[in-house]
Scaffold this motif. Sequence first.
Motif, PDB file in Angstrom:
ATOM      1  N   TYR A  22     -31.209  89.173 122.514  1.00  0.00           N
ATOM      2  CA  TYR A  22     -31.502  87.714 122.438  1.00  0.00           C
ATOM      3  C   TYR A  22     -30.196  87.147 123.306  1.00  0.00           C
ATOM      4  O   TYR A  22     -29.414  86.473 122.437  1.00  0.00           O
ATOM      5  CB  TYR A  22     -31.446  87.203 121.051  1.00  0.00           C
ATOM      6  N   ARG A  23     -30.097  87.357 124.515  1.00  0.00           N
ATOM      7  CA  ARG A  23     -28.908  86.884 125.034  1.00  0.00           C
ATOM      8  C   ARG A  23     -28.730  85.699 125.268  1.00  0.00           C
ATOM      9  O   ARG A  23     -27.940  85.011 125.150  1.00  0.00           O
ATOM     10  CB  ARG A  23     -29.040  87.461 126.571  1.00  0.00           C
ATOM     11  N   LEU A  24     -30.049  85.113 125.358  1.00  0.00           N
ATOM     12  CA  LEU A  24     -29.873  83.428 125.439  1.00  0.00           C
ATOM     13  C   LEU A  24     -29.449  82.850 124.368  1.00  0.00           C
ATOM     14  O   LEU A  24     -28.937  81.710 124.183  1.00  0.00           O
ATOM     15  CB  LEU A  24     -31.324  83.032 125.552  1.00  0.00           C
ATOM     16  N   ASN A  25     -29.513  83.467 123.117  1.00  0.00           N
ATOM     17  CA  ASN A  25     -28.843  83.058 121.998  1.00  0.00           C
ATOM     18  C   ASN A  25     -27.352  82.883 122.116  1.00  0.00           C
ATOM     19  O   ASN A  25     -26.745  81.858 121.504  1.00  0.00           O
ATOM     20  CB  ASN A  25     -29.333  84.038 120.706  1.00  0.00           C
ATOM     21  N   PHE A  26     -26.630  83.581 122.775  1.00  0.00           N
ATOM     22  CA  PHE A  26     -25.407  83.806 122.969  1.00  0.00           C
ATOM     23  C   PHE A  26     -25.172  82.265 123.623  1.00  0.00           C
ATOM     24  O   PHE A  26     -23.959  81.580 123.164  1.00  0.00           O
ATOM     25  CB  PHE A  26     -25.173  84.823 123.883  1.00  0.00           C
ATOM     26  N   ILE A  27     -25.760  81.828 124.728  1.00  0.00           N
ATOM     27  CA  ILE A  27     -25.454  80.573 125.481  1.00  0.00           C
ATOM     28  C   ILE A  27     -25.536  79.396 124.641  1.00  0.00           C
ATOM     29  O   ILE A  27     -24.738  78.442 124.535  1.00  0.00           O
ATOM     30  CB  ILE A  27     -26.332  80.650 126.740  1.00  0.00           C
ATOM     31  N   GLY A  28     -26.503  79.603 123.716  1.00  0.00           N
ATOM     32  CA  GLY A  28     -26.876  78.420 123.024  1.00  0.00           C
ATOM     33  C   GLY A  28     -25.752  78.190 121.772  1.00  0.00           C
ATOM     34  O   GLY A  28     -25.334  77.187 121.461  1.00  0.00           O
ATOM     35  N   HIS A  29     -25.444  79.657 121.356  1.00  0.00           N
ATOM     36  CA  HIS A  29     -24.567  79.551 120.167  1.00  0.00           C
ATOM     37  C   HIS A  29     -23.083  79.062 120.805  1.00  0.00           C
ATOM     38  O   HIS A  29     -22.345  78.359 120.189  1.00  0.00           O
ATOM     39  CB  HIS A  29     -24.370  80.903 119.619  1.00  0.00           C
ATOM     40  N   LEU A  30     -22.769  79.443 122.176  1.00  0.00           N
ATOM     41  CA  LEU A  30     -21.643  79.069 122.617  1.00  0.00           C
ATOM     42  C   LEU A  30     -21.538  77.532 122.856  1.00  0.00           C
ATOM     43  O   LEU A  30     -20.312  76.998 122.539  1.00  0.00           O
ATOM     44  CB  LEU A  30     -21.495  79.963 123.925  1.00  0.00           C
ATOM     45  N   LEU A  31     -22.610  76.858 123.325  1.00  0.00           N
ATOM     46  CA  LEU A  31     -22.550  75.424 123.385  1.00  0.00           C
ATOM     47  C   LEU A  31     -22.215  74.922 121.989  1.00  0.00           C
ATOM     48  O   LEU A  31     -21.570  73.938 121.970  1.00  0.00           O
ATOM     49  CB  LEU A  31     -23.948  75.124 123.973  1.00  0.00           C
TER      50      LEU A  31
ATOM     51  N   SER B 180     -30.114  74.132 114.358  1.00  0.00           N
ATOM     52  CA  SER B 180     -28.708  74.044 114.852  1.00  0.00           C
ATOM     53  C   SER B 180     -28.849  72.731 115.764  1.00  0.00           C
ATOM     54  O   SER B 180     -27.468  72.002 116.033  1.00  0.00           O
ATOM     55  CB  SER B 180     -28.298  75.176 115.808  1.00  0.00           C
ATOM     56  N   ILE B 181     -29.775  72.162 116.240  1.00  0.00           N
ATOM     57  CA  ILE B 181     -29.625  71.151 116.937  1.00  0.00           C
ATOM     58  C   ILE B 181     -29.394  69.734 116.164  1.00  0.00           C
ATOM     59  O   ILE B 181     -28.596  68.857 116.242  1.00  0.00           O
ATOM     60  CB  ILE B 181     -31.119  70.685 117.651  1.00  0.00           C
ATOM     61  N   LEU B 183     -27.677  70.116 113.249  1.00  0.00           N
ATOM     62  CA  LEU B 183     -26.265  69.986 112.784  1.00  0.00           C
ATOM     63  C   LEU B 183     -25.544  69.345 113.986  1.00  0.00           C
ATOM     64  O   LEU B 183     -24.460  68.721 113.316  1.00  0.00           O
ATOM     65  CB  LEU B 183     -26.027  71.237 112.546  1.00  0.00           C
ATOM     66  N   ILE B 184     -25.747  69.418 114.994  1.00  0.00           N
ATOM     67  CA  ILE B 184     -25.028  68.859 115.983  1.00  0.00           C
ATOM     68  C   ILE B 184     -25.028  67.313 115.963  1.00  0.00           C
ATOM     69  O   ILE B 184     -24.071  66.267 116.015  1.00  0.00           O
ATOM     70  CB  ILE B 184     -25.429  69.355 117.399  1.00  0.00           C
ATOM     71  N   TYR B 185     -26.524  67.019 115.698  1.00  0.00           N
ATOM     72  CA  TYR B 185     -26.605  65.343 115.362  1.00  0.00           C
ATOM     73  C   TYR B 185     -25.920  65.001 114.278  1.00  0.00           C
ATOM     74  O   TYR B 185     -25.250  63.877 114.261  1.00  0.00           O
ATOM     75  CB  TYR B 185     -28.132  65.218 115.466  1.00  0.00           C
ATOM     76  N   GLU B 186     -25.780  65.770 113.132  1.00  0.00           N
ATOM     77  CA  GLU B 186     -25.405  65.563 112.076  1.00  0.00           C
ATOM     78  C   GLU B 186     -23.588  65.314 112.047  1.00  0.00           C
ATOM     79  O   GLU B 186     -22.998  64.523 111.490  1.00  0.00           O
ATOM     80  CB  GLU B 186     -25.361  66.543 110.759  1.00  0.00           C
ATOM     81  N   MET B 187     -23.256  66.123 112.885  1.00  0.00           N
ATOM     82  CA  MET B 187     -21.866  66.136 113.250  1.00  0.00           C
ATOM     83  C   MET B 187     -21.527  64.970 113.848  1.00  0.00           C
ATOM     84  O   MET B 187     -20.636  64.181 113.479  1.00  0.00           O
ATOM     85  CB  MET B 187     -21.561  67.172 114.024  1.00  0.00           C
ATOM     86  N   ALA B 188     -22.280  64.392 114.721  1.00  0.00           N
ATOM     87  CA  ALA B 188     -22.043  63.133 115.484  1.00  0.00           C
ATOM     88  C   ALA B 188     -22.069  62.066 114.357  1.00  0.00           C
ATOM     89  O   ALA B 188     -21.213  60.939 114.472  1.00  0.00           O
ATOM     90  CB  ALA B 188     -23.050  62.849 116.515  1.00  0.00           C
TER      91      ALA B 188
END
Lengths: 262, 271
Positions: A22-31, B180-181, B183-188
């Motif tokens: 799930y490499r894409l997850n890594f980018i999502g997670h990093l962001l 997770s999307i 959670l970012i909104y919640e942080m803002a």
Amino acid sequence: MRQTLRLLREFLRACFVEEVEYRLNFIGHLLTTGLQLALAVFMANIFFFRADSVGGWSFYEVLLLLGVFNAIHGFIEMVLQPNMSRLVQHIRKGTLDYVLLKPVDSQLFVSFRHMVFWKIADIVLGLGLVVFALVQMGAWPTWQAIVSFFVLFSAALCLVYAIWMMLMTLSFWAVKVDNLSYLFMSFFDTARFPVSVYKGFLRLALMYLFPVGLITTLPASALTKGVSVWQLLVAGVLALAFVALTRLLWRLALRSYTSASS
Amino acid sequence: MNRLTLFLNKYARLFQVEWSVMLAYRSESLIWMVGAFVQPLISLAVWLTISGTGSINGYGAREYILYFLGVLLVERLTRSWDVWELDQDIREGTFSAKLLRPFHPIHWSVTQNLVYKSFFALLMVPAWLVLGWLFPVLSPAANLSSVLLFTLAIIGSSAVRFLTGYMFGLLAFWTNRAISIFLIYEMAHLLLSGRIAPLSMYPDGWLEWSLWLPFYATVGFPVELLSGRLSDNPQWIVLGFCSQIVWIAMLGLALRLQWRAGLKKYGAVGG
């Protein structure tokens, strides 16, 4: 000891292989992590707009502390959360039998078998923030300070591990302890600020009862205010004692474990 | 029976069901409540340290304490947690069962919100009244009209936050990162809504625009209504309510569209 290290390396490798899918997850997670870190820095900015120091800590010192916080938070999400929630499941469903049958140390196995590898980004970014804050402060720490930082940081990891492990071992006796992890994470937010921010009884509680002071404030102090040999010694002894305590509790728990069925 | 009474009857029944579910999990509910207290109390501790014995922009120790007690209450009464449930239901396919019921799934979520929020209100409002009676410092200078406006603002804010939360939850039709999307909104939201600091602590004129987004209007605004800080500028009160109404309308419309598009996309997992 060598076997333990080899096992740990194998666990890490297995989890890495699992997640490369799930490499894409890594980018999502990093962001996500990057954004969260940026917002945390923004938050510190708001407090510092009205003050030059918070609890005697300057802006960059607090940033450094936030870096330590982020790294330890990352460790919790990478190692503790995934394993501990599985442990609770194992006990509830009786599948702990399969773990106990394996020819490895059972505590080691339940504590470290499943890691969320990508969360390592949290740890790296957190330590990156520490370095950034150091560069901004312009005073490079002495090697003694760096060594004591790493000692205290490791002690903090041990403490966090021990607290979680003990909480989750409770599930041998009480069924629902999942909520304790939520409660832990809420209270752990207090570690975002130096413990000198809190007053009176609260400060004592956060220093010794629920030792977030030892977990983030002390390692951060090693690079900013400096720590005494005594503090190093106390933190080290306490960390070892806590880990030894988890060992005792685990043994005790296994003795009262009767599996789910039968 | 006409349609409205039928509808209300259904709601009353749903409320009963969800209320007993909540009571079955009352210890969890309490843990959730206590856990959510920590964050505002941290902000309070930091502001008390910063202000010391003095005051900043009209906020001294007492004002900060009252403000963050207000945040505690408003946060509990307006927060939305539907994302977690929707994400799980849609990902694991249990959402299909809810779709088959002769009542839109959103009504279940609405009742759940009503149940938990009444439970929290039943615990927290009397607790605050007792505290205020024991320690007069802790009772806000509220009168009937400010309490009334506060209640209205709470309802508006819950609606805004519920609709936003539900929309983030429905993102699960398209992605498995809905939480997770959110959670970012919640942080803002945490930074811009007044949960970590009263609006007047921010650099001047910095956050006026946050009134127009679903941020300040959902937390800072109700809290400041209660503390009476807005009584000198009625135009802010009007603006706050306008902002809530406009957002409820826009989010409601958007949710309808998203719902239709999402259902087309939805393929239940595991049937």
